[in-house]
Design a protein around this motif. Structure first.
Motif, mmCIF file in Angstrom:
data_model
loop_
_atom_site.group_PDB
_atom_site.id
_atom_site.type_symbol
_atom_site.label_atom_id
_atom_site.label_comp_id
_atom_site.label_asym_id
_atom_site.label_seq_id
_atom_site.Cartn_x
_atom_site.Cartn_y
_atom_site.Cartn_z
ATOM 1 N N GLN A 41 -19.002 4.361 3.323
ATOM 2 C CA GLN A 41 -17.578 4.624 3.123
ATOM 3 C C GLN A 41 -17.365 6.051 2.612
ATOM 4 O OE1 GLN A 41 -16.678 1.406 0.419
ATOM 5 N NE2 GLN A 41 -15.725 0.173 2.013
ATOM 6 N N ILE B 20 -1.215 -1.064 4.871
ATOM 7 C CA ILE B 20 -1.913 -0.669 3.650
ATOM 8 C C ILE B 20 -0.962 -0.699 2.457
ATOM 9 C CG2 ILE B 20 -3.064 1.266 2.492
ATOM 10 C CD1 ILE B 20 -4.172 2.097 5.160
ATOM 11 N N ASP C 184 -9.496 2.132 3.277
ATOM 12 C CA ASP C 184 -8.711 2.230 4.515
ATOM 13 C C ASP C 184 -7.773 3.426 4.380
ATOM 14 O OD1 ASP C 184 -7.762 1.741 6.998
ATOM 15 O OD2 ASP C 184 -6.751 -0.156 6.519
#
Length: 396
Positions: free
Chosen positions: A243, A361, A319
């Protein structure tokens, strides 16, 4: 006279007209002033991030403690704090006199054993000749069997003495090699390229290397820095290797340093202390403290602006949505069984409309709107009670 009456009649007509207009407009103005007032926010486009927040510290990606493998007085330091060094560079020297004497003693012992070997070799040759003579005389009964066996035994003894000396010589050579290595250890060299970040032992101090290697100085490669981010146990299940992560430092809060998560340590940062407490007299209860796990990632540091132990504010991105419609979270209403939320939209004419929106989100400040709204519209985030907010004239 006639013109005067006409003027008065005209003024009366104008006054009557004003009264009629006031009678028509005033109720509307009064009704408008009593309309509910709302706090609104505009539907905008922007980048939204769903991230795990953590506090971290900076560490050198490569750091070694340069120690001493022999005891003695630190005779000299060849470097200073902050110097950049290369692998193999001479850093410090421990007084070599004791190691030199140990090497000379080992060499003398080896020479002594070599001299003994030459003596034993000569004695062995003499014993071989005596044995050969006894072998020749024995068939003709020119010698007794006792003399023959004595010669054979003497030969075996000399051969054993020679084998023993060969073993002692090998041991002496090992001692020479060890003494040479110890002498070499008095000259401390850099094991890698790096920067001197700490000098632990000063010139003139005596170091004792009997139980563990004392640290002379610390070297670190600051071209790459490792961030150790403290991720809470509630968030660590959402973090994984690969990530994207970034951090800021206190001195540059607007500059982001990006990297990729390399690993998440499997045990918490206070694991050893926890195990010690659990294994002690306190029983098996879990200590009443927060649990954090280290997430590790690296960032380049070519100009060495980043320094060891700096505090970092870390964001690990779960995200990201770019150019996304978004509204404040405060604008969201109830959520139905289909997963949509209600939002109140204020029209240009002041009319209030309730809509269903589908969300993306949500970072607990703003939320991405997938359907139900358009850019530029205004959503209600709160009601304003006029009576609770008197005008400035009344306050004064």
């Amino acid at each position: 006279m006639t013109s005067h009456l006409a003027r008065r009649l005209g003024i009366s007509i104008v006054a009557l007209t004003i009264v009629i207009l006031l009678a028509i407009v005033a109720p509307r103005l009064l009704a408008h002033s009593k309309r509910p007032q709302y706090l609104t926010a505009q539907v905008e486009r922007g980048t939204l991030e769903d991230a795990v927040l953590a506090t971290g510290t900076l560490h050198a990606f490569k750091q070694v403690d340069v120690g001493a493998q022999v005891s003695g007085q630190l005779k000299s330091l060849k470097i200073e704090l902050g110097d950049k060094v290369t692998s193999g560079q001479w850093l410090a020297e421990i007084d070599p006199v004791i190691s030199q004497n140990a090497l000379r003693q080992a060499q003398a012992n080896a020479q002594k054993l070599l001299a003994q070997k030459r003596s034993i070799t000569a004695q062995l040759k003499q014993a071989e000749l005596a044995y050969q003579r006894q072998q020749l005389m024995l068939p003709d009964d020119a010698t007794s069997r006792q003399d023959f066996e004595a010669a054979q035994s003497a030969l075996d003894v000399q051969r054993a003495n020679l084998a023993s000396l060969d073993a002692q010589i090998r041991s002496a050579r090992i001692e020479i090699d060890t003494a040479q290595a110890n002498l070499g250890y008095t000259r401390i060299v850099a094991p890698m390229n790096g920067e001197v970040v700490s000098i632990v032992t000063q010139e003139g101090q005596t170091v004792i290397a009997q139980q563990q290697a004392p640290v002379i100085l610390k070297l670190a490669d600051l071209d790459t820095m490792t961030v150790k981010a403290q991720v809470s146990e509630a968030d660590v299940i959402r973090v994984r290797a690969g990530q994207t992560a970034y951090f800021t430092i206190l001195g540059e809060p607007d500059k982001r340093y990006y990297g990729k998560v390399r690993a998440i340590e499997p045990a918490p940062q206070n694991f050893l202390d926890t195990q010690t407490n659990l294994g002690g007299s306190g029983g098996g209860s879990k200590p009443n403290s927060a649990v954090f796990y280290h997430a590790l990632f690296e960032v380049p540091n070519p100009d060495h602006r980043l320094r060891i132990s700096m505090t970092t504010q870390v964001n690990i991105l779960l995200d990201t949505a770019r150019d996304a419609l978004n509204i404040p979270v405060a604008a969201l209403g109830a959520k139905d069984d289909k997963g949509t939320h209600t939002v109140r939209v204020l029209g240009a004419d002041g009319a209030l409309e309730t809509r269903k929106v589908r969300l993306g989100i949500n970072n607990n400040v703003k939320v991405q709107v997938l359907t139900g709204l358009k850019e530029g519209e205004h959503v209600v985030i709160g009601d304003v009670d006029i009576e609770d907010h008197p005008s400035s004239d009344k306050d004064s």
